[in-house]
Design an enzyme around this catalytic site. Structure first.
Site, mmCIF file in Angstrom:
data_model
loop_
_atom_site.group_PDB
_atom_site.id
_atom_site.type_symbol
_atom_site.label_atom_id
_atom_site.label_comp_id
_atom_site.label_asym_id
_atom_site.label_seq_id
_atom_site.Cartn_x
_atom_site.Cartn_y
_atom_site.Cartn_z
ATOM 1 N N ASP A 202 0.847 -1.200 0.000
ATOM 2 C CA ASP A 202 0.000 0.000 0.000
ATOM 3 C C ASP A 202 0.887 1.257 0.000
ATOM 4 O O ASP A 202 0.669 2.183 -0.791
ATOM 5 C CB ASP A 202 -0.902 -0.036 1.244
ATOM 6 C CG ASP A 202 -1.749 1.210 1.384
ATOM 7 O OD1 ASP A 202 -2.802 1.291 0.724
ATOM 8 O OD2 ASP A 202 -1.351 2.116 2.141
ATOM 9 N N LYS A 206 1.566 4.292 -2.980
ATOM 10 C CA LYS A 206 1.533 5.742 -2.710
ATOM 11 C C LYS A 206 2.871 6.394 -3.063
ATOM 12 O O LYS A 206 2.912 7.499 -3.605
ATOM 13 C CB LYS A 206 1.187 5.975 -1.239
ATOM 14 C CG LYS A 206 -0.231 5.526 -0.887
ATOM 15 C CD LYS A 206 -0.395 5.407 0.619
ATOM 16 C CE LYS A 206 -1.803 4.982 0.995
ATOM 17 N NZ LYS A 206 -1.931 4.599 2.406
HETATM 18 P P1 NAP Z 1 -14.144 -1.372 2.072
HETATM 19 O O1 NAP Z 1 -14.531 -0.910 3.422
HETATM 20 O O2 NAP Z 1 -13.781 -2.790 1.878
HETATM 21 O O3 NAP Z 1 -15.327 -0.977 1.075
HETATM 22 C C1 NAP Z 1 -15.415 -1.453 -0.247
HETATM 23 C C2 NAP Z 1 -16.821 -1.239 -0.741
HETATM 24 O O4 NAP Z 1 -16.903 -1.598 -2.102
HETATM 25 C C3 NAP Z 1 -17.884 -2.048 0.000
HETATM 26 O O5 NAP Z 1 -19.019 -1.265 0.202
HETATM 27 C C4 NAP Z 1 -18.184 -3.202 -0.957
HETATM 28 O O6 NAP Z 1 -19.523 -3.655 -0.829
HETATM 29 C C5 NAP Z 1 -17.983 -2.519 -2.288
HETATM 30 N N1 NAP Z 1 -17.592 -3.419 -3.360
HETATM 31 C C6 NAP Z 1 -16.424 -4.079 -3.496
HETATM 32 N N2 NAP Z 1 -16.413 -4.799 -4.629
HETATM 33 C C7 NAP Z 1 -17.604 -4.582 -5.219
HETATM 34 C C8 NAP Z 1 -18.197 -5.040 -6.421
HETATM 35 N N3 NAP Z 1 -17.569 -5.868 -7.251
HETATM 36 N N4 NAP Z 1 -19.443 -4.596 -6.722
HETATM 37 C C9 NAP Z 1 -20.101 -3.757 -5.902
HETATM 38 N N5 NAP Z 1 -19.579 -3.265 -4.763
HETATM 39 C C10 NAP Z 1 -18.345 -3.684 -4.421
HETATM 40 O O7 NAP Z 1 -12.904 -0.519 1.517
HETATM 41 P P2 NAP Z 1 -12.445 0.942 1.967
HETATM 42 O O8 NAP Z 1 -11.550 0.850 3.149
HETATM 43 O O9 NAP Z 1 -13.612 1.851 2.020
HETATM 44 O O10 NAP Z 1 -11.488 1.335 0.737
HETATM 45 C C11 NAP Z 1 -12.035 1.734 -0.494
HETATM 46 C C12 NAP Z 1 -10.916 2.335 -1.344
HETATM 47 O O11 NAP Z 1 -10.371 3.473 -0.679
HETATM 48 C C13 NAP Z 1 -9.723 1.406 -1.585
HETATM 49 O O12 NAP Z 1 -9.201 1.673 -2.880
HETATM 50 C C14 NAP Z 1 -8.736 1.823 -0.521
HETATM 51 O O13 NAP Z 1 -7.404 1.545 -0.877
HETATM 52 C C15 NAP Z 1 -8.974 3.318 -0.516
HETATM 53 N N6 NAP Z 1 -8.605 4.008 0.718
HETATM 54 C C16 NAP Z 1 -9.012 3.520 1.929
HETATM 55 C C17 NAP Z 1 -8.701 4.216 3.081
HETATM 56 C C18 NAP Z 1 -9.149 3.743 4.437
HETATM 57 O O14 NAP Z 1 -8.784 4.386 5.431
HETATM 58 N N7 NAP Z 1 -9.914 2.688 4.539
HETATM 59 C C19 NAP Z 1 -7.955 5.401 2.997
HETATM 60 C C20 NAP Z 1 -7.544 5.867 1.742
HETATM 61 C C21 NAP Z 1 -7.892 5.159 0.600
HETATM 62 P P3 NAP Z 1 -20.068 -4.309 0.542
HETATM 63 O O15 NAP Z 1 -20.087 -3.196 1.538
HETATM 64 O O16 NAP Z 1 -21.431 -4.786 0.212
HETATM 65 O O17 NAP Z 1 -19.092 -5.380 0.884
HETATM 66 N N1 HSE Z 2 -4.826 1.002 4.520
HETATM 67 C C1 HSE Z 2 -4.374 2.322 4.308
HETATM 68 C C2 HSE Z 2 -3.514 2.739 5.485
HETATM 69 C C3 HSE Z 2 -5.529 3.252 4.156
HETATM 70 O O1 HSE Z 2 -3.479 2.037 6.491
HETATM 71 O O2 HSE Z 2 -2.852 3.773 5.370
HETATM 72 C C4 HSE Z 2 -5.121 4.615 3.682
HETATM 73 O O3 HSE Z 2 -4.678 4.603 2.379
#
Ligand code: NAP
Ligand code: HSE
Length: 431
Positions: A202, A206
């Site tokens: 990850d 970045k």
């Molecule tokens: P997450 O909690 O796993 O959420 C993913 C979402 O996408 C869920 O709602 C899931 O549905 C949906 N989904 C996945 N595959 C799908 C498909 N084929 N069709 C329809 N819906 C689908 O992930 P997240 O943490 O929010 O991360 C999302 C993105 O943001 C990623 O690219 C991650 O790298 C990035 N990001 C995350 C963070 C963080 O702090 N978490 C920070 C910066 C960037 P369900 O809810 O029904 O399972």
């Molecule tokens: N999994 C990532 C982290 C989310 O821990 O920094 C933010 O990109």
């Protein structure tokens, strides 16, 4: 104010939930700032039965993300589902349809950025990804816009909230790795597959994105030397502390002679360095630029609301551009540069060896170091008998020589294993 801009969101998990919450709670201000009302009309998820507690009508939800992309009542696509596939093809489709895209997907941008930027350029619409790097910290815009008049020479970042949270708790509380990782997952910091976090991938994605922006070139995720924190142990942390360092997972990108070096690995950082005080899920990006000098960007690197805020900021930008039928500033990848291999790195190293507690072992180990031209700065033994360990700190050495040394040391009978090898970044980051 009559204008409404309709948003289709792909995914509604941690980040998507933050986006929906902010759009609802800050609706009036967002409308005033944008010059149009932003309405979340469609949301794609996998599980329609899950109560997301966001107050969105059930008709807004579908399990078909393609339907969201193509819908007539979607003007901007927000991709927060993660992964390369189908996220990549969905984004490409949205761009082909002339719909701007906002994404938080660093994995996708770091692997397919140049193709996606070209597709956005061809379609004449924006592709924004501020949330993809360092969560809430505004860093894409500063790198792309504010520093466009300068020459960035080096970027050093704590780019992963999960690993920084784990290392902080291991350091400050002596906490157990597995237990703290579970906490990071529960807090929404970790990726769906947390091996991307702890394995350094990850942060590598970045670092590739930042290096591309910093050096006006295309750096791919695979160009980044990547090592995770899985093997960092309590002894490593204790030794670092004793010598005046903390262990952090760092991403370091630098450029010299039209060659770019990008690496992500755990490293000893002096406790006096500004990055050493970045704790918990916080991230920071330290930039050295020719004219500006040093800059440091600091903030929450992960979590629903901080990341959601970065996404919503991009959505407002993109919506404003849509209203004015313009595109925002684009990436400049006008310089072709090669990648400098990690073997050419020159830095200090810390090694922890599990050894037999017997006469002559230290001499044999020291000889192996000498044969490869790696000079030892400090050495001492921890424990004794069956649990004897040798701690070695080298002077600055070439990575290729250090690797050859490790190979020779591993072959010595009385050395049970090379338990740890970590880079020691002194006052100034080494190159
Ligand atoms: P997450 O909690 O796993 O959420 C993913 C979402 O996408 C869920 O709602 C899931 O549905 C949906 N989904 C996945 N595959 C799908 C498909 N084929 N069709 C329809 N819906 C689908 O992930 P997240 O943490 O929010 O991360 C999302 C993105 O943001 C990623 O690219 C991650 O790298 C990035 N990001 C995350 C963070 C963080 O702090 N978490 C920070 C910066 C960037 P369900 O809810 O029904 O399972
Ligand atoms: N999994 C990532 C982290 C989310 O821990 O920094 C933010 O990109």
């Amino acid at each position: 104010m009559d204008r409404v801009i309709r948003l289709g969101m792909l995914g509604c998990g941690t980040v998507g939930g933050g986006v929906a919450t902010i759009l609802a709670r800050e609706a009036d201000d967002i409308t005033a700032r944008t010059g149009a009302k932003l309405e979340l009309t469609r949301v794609a998820v996998r599980d329609l039965d899950r109560d997301r507690g966001l107050g969105l009508p059930s008709e807004a939800f579908t399990t078909d993300p393609e339907e969201v992309v193509a819908a007539d009542d979607v003007d901007i696509v927000v991709e927060v589902m993660g992964g390369r596939d189908p996220a990549g093809s969905l984004i490409r489709r949205a761009l082909e349809l002339g719909k701007p895209v906002v994404t938080a997907n660093k994995e996708l941008v770091a692997h397919e950025g140049p193709e996606l930027f070209a597709a956005a350029r061809a379609a004449g619409v924006d592709l924004a990804y501020e949330a993809a790097v360092a969560g809430a910290i505004p860093i894409i815009k500063p790198m792309k816009e504010s520093l466009a008049g300068d020459r960035v020479e080096r970027v050093v970042g704590i780019l992963n909230g999960t690993t920084n949270y784990i290392l902080t708790r291991m350091t400050e509380e002596g906490a157990d790795y597995e237990a703290v990782l579970a906490d990071a997952q529960a807090l929404g910091y970790a990726e769906a597959d947390p091996t991307a976090d702890v394995g350094g991938h990850d942060a590598a994605a970045k670092a590739a994105i930042l290096a591309s922006l910093a050096f006006d070139t295309a750096v791919h995720a695979d160009d980044v030397f990547t090592q995770g924190i899985e093997s960092v142990n309590a002894t490593d942390i204790r030794v670092a502390d004793r010598l005046g360092y903390v262990i952090k997972l760092v991403g370091i990108a630098s450029e010299a002679d039209d060659r770019v070096a990008v690496r992500v690995h755990p490293a000893f950082l002096p406790k006096t360095h500004p990055l050493a005080s970045v704790r918990g899920s916080f991230n920071a990006v330290y930039v050295e630029a020719w004219a500006t000098g040093e800059l440091m960007f600091y903030g929450r690197g992960a979590g629903a609301m901080p990341t959601g805020a970065a996404v919503v900021g991009d959505v407002i930008d993109v919506a404003r551009n849509l209203l004015q039928t313009v595109r925002g500033p684009t990436e400049s990848q006008h310089r072709a540069k090669s990648i400098r291999p990690i073997e050419e790195l020159s830095t200090q190293y810390y090694l922890l060896l599990d050894v037999e507690d017997a006469a002559g072992v230290l001499a044999r180990v020291a000889t192996a170091f000498g044969e490869h031209d790696v000079s030892i700065a400090q050495v001492w033994q921890e424990g004794g008998g069956d649990s004897a360990q040798l701690v070695l700190i080298t002077h600055r050495a070439r990575e290729a020589d250090l690797r050859a040394t490790v190979e020779s040391v591993t072959a010595i009978d009385s050395v049970r294993s090379v338990a740890s090898v970590l880079r020691v970044e002194a006052e100034v980051f080494d190159s």
